[in-house]
Design a protein around this motif. Structure first.
Motif, short mmCIF file in Angstrom:
data_model
loop_
_atom_site.label_atom_id
_atom_site.label_comp_id
_atom_site.label_asym_id
_atom_site.label_seq_id
_atom_site.Cartn_x
_atom_site.Cartn_y
_atom_site.Cartn_z
N ASP A 13 0.72 -1.41 -0.15
CA ASP A 13 -0.03 0.11 0.12
C ASP A 13 0.99 1.40 -0.04
OD1 ASP A 13 -1.86 1.90 0.43
OD2 ASP A 13 -3.06 1.14 1.97
N PRO A 14 1.31 1.43 -1.23
CA PRO A 14 2.55 2.71 -1.20
C PRO A 14 1.90 4.03 -0.91
CG PRO A 14 2.16 1.84 -3.32
CD PRO A 14 1.26 0.97 -2.50
N GLU A 15 0.60 4.22 -1.17
CA GLU A 15 -0.15 5.40 -0.43
C GLU A 15 -0.08 5.87 1.11
OE1 GLU A 15 -4.41 7.38 -0.49
OE2 GLU A 15 -3.70 6.65 -2.62
N GLN A 16 -0.41 4.46 1.78
CA GLN A 16 -0.40 4.49 3.11
C GLN A 16 0.86 4.73 3.77
OE1 GLN A 16 -1.55 0.78 5.16
NE2 GLN A 16 -2.15 2.15 7.02
N TYR A 17 2.03 3.81 2.91
CA TYR A 17 3.45 4.15 3.28
C TYR A 17 3.93 5.40 3.28
CZ TYR A 17 8.61 3.51 2.93
OH TYR A 17 9.84 3.78 3.16
N GLU A 18 3.62 6.08 2.25
CA GLU A 18 4.03 7.70 1.90
C GLU A 18 3.64 8.24 3.06
OE1 GLU A 18 6.48 8.58 0.28
OE2 GLU A 18 6.88 6.72 -0.77
N ALA A 19 2.19 8.15 3.50
CA ALA A 19 1.38 9.22 4.64
C ALA A 19 2.11 8.85 5.82
CB ALA A 19 0.08 8.72 4.74
N LEU A 20 2.58 7.70 6.00
CA LEU A 20 3.07 7.28 7.36
C LEU A 20 4.61 7.87 7.47
CD1 LEU A 20 1.94 3.61 7.65
CD2 LEU A 20 1.19 5.38 9.31
N ARG A 21 5.39 7.80 6.33
CA ARG A 21 6.70 8.31 6.34
C ARG A 21 6.67 9.96 6.30
NH1 ARG A 21 10.79 7.17 7.24
NH2 ARG A 21 12.22 7.92 5.44
N ASP A 22 5.68 10.65 5.83
CA ASP A 22 5.39 12.22 6.10
C ASP A 22 5.08 12.35 7.52
OD1 ASP A 22 5.85 12.30 3.28
OD2 ASP A 22 3.51 12.56 2.70
N GLU A 23 4.41 11.37 8.13
CA GLU A 23 4.28 11.78 9.54
C GLU A 23 5.65 11.36 10.43
OE1 GLU A 23 0.93 9.33 10.87
OE2 GLU A 23 -0.37 9.92 9.38
N GLY A 24 6.58 10.96 9.60
CA GLY A 24 7.92 10.93 10.65
C GLY A 24 7.97 9.57 10.96
N MET A 25 7.23 8.47 10.58
CA MET A 25 7.57 7.32 10.86
C MET A 25 8.79 6.76 10.23
SD MET A 25 4.52 4.46 11.03
CE MET A 25 3.68 5.23 12.19
N SER A 26 9.50 5.84 10.92
CA SER A 26 10.63 5.06 10.00
C SER A 26 10.05 4.38 8.76
CB SER A 26 11.38 4.19 11.33
OG SER A 26 10.50 2.95 11.46
N LYS A 27 11.14 3.94 8.36
CA LYS A 27 10.69 3.24 6.78
C LYS A 27 10.27 1.93 7.32
CE LYS A 27 14.30 5.47 3.96
NZ LYS A 27 15.40 5.27 3.02
N GLU A 28 11.12 1.41 8.35
CA GLU A 28 10.72 -0.08 8.61
C GLU A 28 9.24 -0.32 9.20
OE1 GLU A 28 12.17 -3.46 11.91
OE2 GLU A 28 13.46 -1.51 11.62
N LYS A 29 9.12 0.74 10.16
CA LYS A 29 7.63 0.64 10.84
C LYS A 29 6.57 0.89 9.63
CE LYS A 29 5.16 2.04 14.77
NZ LYS A 29 5.03 2.52 15.90
N ALA A 30 6.72 2.12 8.86
CA ALA A 30 5.94 2.38 7.80
C ALA A 30 5.70 1.12 6.68
CB ALA A 30 6.45 3.67 7.07
N ALA A 31 6.76 0.48 6.64
CA ALA A 31 6.48 -0.75 5.67
C ALA A 31 5.85 -1.63 6.38
CB ALA A 31 7.91 -1.00 5.20
#
Length: 86
Positions: A13-31
């Motif tokens: 879910d790349p859209e959700q991943y990008e939104a989580l990264r924009d919130e400052g979440m680590s790459k690992e956790k967002a993935a």
């Protein structure tokens, strides 16, 4: 550093991943979150005890398993916060 498409090729879910990264979440956790189906994520988790019920040593071992840096200088509350935000 910009990510290229091959870095995200396994993200379900790349859209959700990008939104989580924009919130400052680590790459690992967002993935991890973006790769969990929403149906599965909506189910109640297991019977894992609250971190507050763990000993500092148990928290330290868990932090070590997932690679939290600076854990040796953390007290129990710091370890709980680090584990929850990882």
């Amino acid at each position: 550093m910009a990510e290229n498409d091959s870095d995200r090729s396994s993200i379900k879910d790349p859209e959700q991943y990008e939104a989580l990264r924009d919130e400052g979440m680590s790459k690992e956790k967002a993935a991890r979150i973006a790769n969990t189906s929403r149906k599965k994520a909506a189910k109640k988790g297991g019977n894992h005890p609250q971190y507050e019920d763990w000993t500092r040593e148990q928290l330290y071992e868990k932090a070590q398993q997932i690679g939290i840096e600076g854990r040796s200088d953390m007290d129990k509350d710091d370890l709980i916060q680090a584990l929850r935000s990882h």
